[in-house]
Structure formats: C-alpha cells, structure tokens
Design a protein around this motif. Structure first.
Motif, mmCIF file in Angstrom:
data_model
loop_
_atom_site.group_PDB
_atom_site.id
_atom_site.type_symbol
_atom_site.label_atom_id
_atom_site.label_comp_id
_atom_site.label_asym_id
_atom_site.label_seq_id
_atom_site.Cartn_x
_atom_site.Cartn_y
_atom_site.Cartn_z
ATOM 1 N N SER A 26 -3.964 2.865 -3.094
ATOM 2 C CA SER A 26 -3.240 4.093 -2.739
ATOM 3 C C SER A 26 -4.290 5.104 -2.326
ATOM 4 O O SER A 26 -4.887 5.764 -3.180
ATOM 5 C CB SER A 26 -2.498 4.658 -3.943
ATOM 6 O OG SER A 26 -1.435 3.873 -4.246
ATOM 7 N N ASP A 29 -3.893 9.022 -3.458
ATOM 8 C CA ASP A 29 -3.391 9.283 -4.800
ATOM 9 C C ASP A 29 -3.936 10.580 -5.388
ATOM 10 O O ASP A 29 -3.213 11.359 -6.002
ATOM 11 C CB ASP A 29 -3.763 8.118 -5.710
ATOM 12 C CG ASP A 29 -2.589 7.709 -6.541
ATOM 13 O OD1 ASP A 29 -1.683 7.086 -5.970
ATOM 14 O OD2 ASP A 29 -2.575 8.062 -7.736
ATOM 15 N N THR A 96 -4.373 -1.212 -5.743
ATOM 16 C CA THR A 96 -3.021 -1.767 -5.871
ATOM 17 C C THR A 96 -3.083 -2.986 -6.788
ATOM 18 O O THR A 96 -3.909 -3.886 -6.547
ATOM 19 C CB THR A 96 -2.508 -2.199 -4.482
ATOM 20 O OG1 THR A 96 -2.506 -1.051 -3.637
ATOM 21 C CG2 THR A 96 -1.111 -2.803 -4.560
ATOM 22 N N ASP A 177 2.832 -2.368 4.553
ATOM 23 C CA ASP A 177 3.914 -1.755 3.773
ATOM 24 C C ASP A 177 4.785 -0.796 4.581
ATOM 25 O O ASP A 177 5.655 -0.140 4.026
ATOM 26 C CB ASP A 177 3.335 -1.020 2.542
ATOM 27 C CG ASP A 177 2.542 0.213 2.936
ATOM 28 O OD1 ASP A 177 1.877 0.171 3.994
ATOM 29 O OD2 ASP A 177 2.581 1.208 2.202
ATOM 30 N N ASN A 197 6.573 -1.733 -1.533
ATOM 31 C CA ASN A 197 6.012 -1.120 -2.743
ATOM 32 C C ASN A 197 6.846 0.047 -3.265
ATOM 33 O O ASN A 197 6.472 0.676 -4.244
ATOM 34 C CB ASN A 197 4.551 -0.675 -2.514
ATOM 35 C CG ASN A 197 4.403 0.212 -1.290
ATOM 36 O OD1 ASN A 197 5.356 0.438 -0.562
ATOM 37 N ND2 ASN A 197 3.202 0.708 -1.060
ATOM 38 N N LYS A 198 7.962 0.312 -2.603
ATOM 39 C CA LYS A 198 8.854 1.378 -3.097
ATOM 40 C C LYS A 198 10.294 0.917 -2.930
ATOM 41 O O LYS A 198 10.597 0.158 -2.000
ATOM 42 C CB LYS A 198 8.649 2.657 -2.280
ATOM 43 C CG LYS A 198 7.313 3.323 -2.540
ATOM 44 C CD LYS A 198 7.298 4.778 -2.090
ATOM 45 C CE LYS A 198 5.939 5.381 -2.333
ATOM 46 N NZ LYS A 198 5.021 5.288 -1.209
ATOM 47 N N LYS A 201 12.473 -0.080 0.517
ATOM 48 C CA LYS A 201 11.639 -0.467 1.664
ATOM 49 C C LYS A 201 11.923 -1.890 2.144
ATOM 50 O O LYS A 201 11.702 -2.199 3.307
ATOM 51 C CB LYS A 201 10.161 -0.388 1.280
ATOM 52 C CG LYS A 201 9.461 0.913 1.647
ATOM 53 C CD LYS A 201 7.958 0.724 1.499
ATOM 54 C CE LYS A 201 7.181 1.934 1.918
ATOM 55 N NZ LYS A 201 5.729 1.695 1.802
ATOM 56 N N ASP A 215 7.545 -7.948 -3.254
ATOM 57 C CA ASP A 215 7.591 -6.676 -3.998
ATOM 58 C C ASP A 215 6.250 -6.357 -4.648
ATOM 59 O O ASP A 215 6.004 -5.219 -5.029
ATOM 60 C CB ASP A 215 8.650 -6.737 -5.109
ATOM 61 C CG ASP A 215 10.042 -6.872 -4.542
ATOM 62 O OD1 ASP A 215 10.282 -6.316 -3.466
ATOM 63 O OD2 ASP A 215 10.874 -7.549 -5.172
#
Ligand SMILES: O=C(O)COP(=O)(O)O
Length: 225
Positions: A26, A29, A96, A177, A197-198, A201, A215
C-alpha cells in the motif's frame, strides 16, 4: 478432475508482472494519495477553467497528472513534485500480505518477475531495496516521466516490461487491483488476474475482463507454486 484456472494460467506463463500499489504494497498508507492530490493542485496554482475542471475531477495524483498532459510545462512541474511525494510515500508503504510469498513462488518456479506501475520507477526500486526484495525482480517498469498518457490503461508499460524481459506479452500474467490494470493487460495481449483487495472490486475486475479474480495475494502465491 478439478479445474484450477489460476494454476493453469501460471503453469503456462514465463513471466509474472505485478502492479505495484495494491498487489505488492500500500504505497500511500502513511502519506495518503488524497493529500498528495491536494498538494499538487495547490502547486499548480491558477490554471485555465477547462484544465481546472479536469484537475478537480481527478480522483488521485496519477489522474491529476494525466489531466495536465496537454500542458507540457505544468505536466513537467507536477511530474517532479509527484516523484518526490512517491519517494516519501514508499518509506512508510505497508507490504501486502502474501506479496513476499508470491515473489518467492515466482523465484522457486523459475518465472521472471517485473513490476509494472504508474508510479515513479525509483520509488518502486527504493521500496524493493528497503524490504530486501530487489533481487527477486528482474525489471521495474514505472511510468514514462515525459508522457503521462502512456500510463495504464495504455498497454505501453506492459509491452515495455515484456520487451525488457525478452518474453512475449502472451506468455505473461499481469496481476492488478484496478480495472485500468486489467484493461492495460488485455490491450497488451497478456493474461490478467484481478486482485480484489476491497469489497465490491471483484465484479468490476471480472467485468473489465480479468480471467481470474483473487481476494488475497496468499491465494495467488499458492497457485504459482
Ligand atoms: O498508485 C496508483 O494509483 C498507480 O500505481 P500502480 O500502477 O502501482 O497501481
């Protein structure tokens, strides 16, 4: 016989291309992309109305950069500022879960690895060096600092990465992603895996044409082995 589409995709792949922000870490972040976007708009100062409208609509720093593509002086100014912000951001980027395992699985199964990102290539290199992953990545393909229109969803960066690895794009699996990643991968003729990842999505990535959607990166790592 069980059909394992993800395993099959990787079994026939020579190279695995990873998008950076999302599948690997990320990036923003600790230094949020939204804050960088606001700072870049402030730096741009007063601009013509039509450009201002496009810049206000931009959802993040890369969209903002793209919005300025027609104004070389401004695009160059924002490119430099975004490079500095990205270098700062990767210092606090969080890995991640499963990304390290996925890179290790590529190494163990003899697959070439490249990172293909709309981020500045030097910031990707810094992250990989800081986290001890540099040796596992054969090529880093960041955005072209002189032309934001070549960022994904353009196939350009994926095509360039495949050339650098000396493999055909059809022998590459690209993991991203964003729907723009899937569009770029498909336009380049690569196989595509969506990393959802959310919540919400997965459907968008499948609709964009991702051959498989996962996922977690842990699931992906297991399929590469
Ligand atoms: O951070 C972004 O939005 C784009 O960067 P990526 O291509 O590494 O995902």
């Amino acid at each position: 016989m069980t059909i394992d589409p993800l395993g099959q995709l990787f079994a026939s792949a020579e190279a695995v291309l990873f998008d950076f922000d999302g599948p690997i870490c990320s990036v923003f972040d600790g230094y949020p992309a939204q804050r960088i976007t606001v700072e870049l708009r402030q730096l741009a100062g007063a601009v013509p109305d039509d450009l201002n409208e496009a810049m206000q609509k931009a959802a993040g720093p890369h969209e903002l950069l793209l919005a300025t593509a027609g104004d070389t002086r401004l695009a160059t100014q924002l490119e430099r500022a975004l490079q500095a912000a990205e270098l700062a951001a990767v210092e606090s980027a969080l890995p991640t879960p499963g990304a390290v395992a996925a890179l290790a699985a590529c190494r163990d199964s003899g697959k070439l690895v490249a990172i293909v990102s709309n981020n500045y290539d030097e910031s990707v290199a810094r992250y990989l060096a800081r986290t001890g992953l540099a040796a596992q990545v054969a090529h880093i393909q960041g955005r072209d600092p002189s032309d934001p229109t070549l960022m994904k969803p353009s196939p350009h960066l994926i095509e360039k990465a495949a050339r650098a690895l000396d493999v055909r794009t059809s022998a590459c699996v690209f993991i991203g992603d964003q729907t723009s990643d899937v569009e770029a991968g498909r336009a380049a003729g690569a196989h595509t895996v969506g990393y959802a990842n959310k919540p919400g999505k997965a459907d968008a990535l499948a609709l964009a044409g991702a051959e498989v959607v996962v996922d977690t990166m842990t699931e992906l790592a297991a399929a590469i082995r």
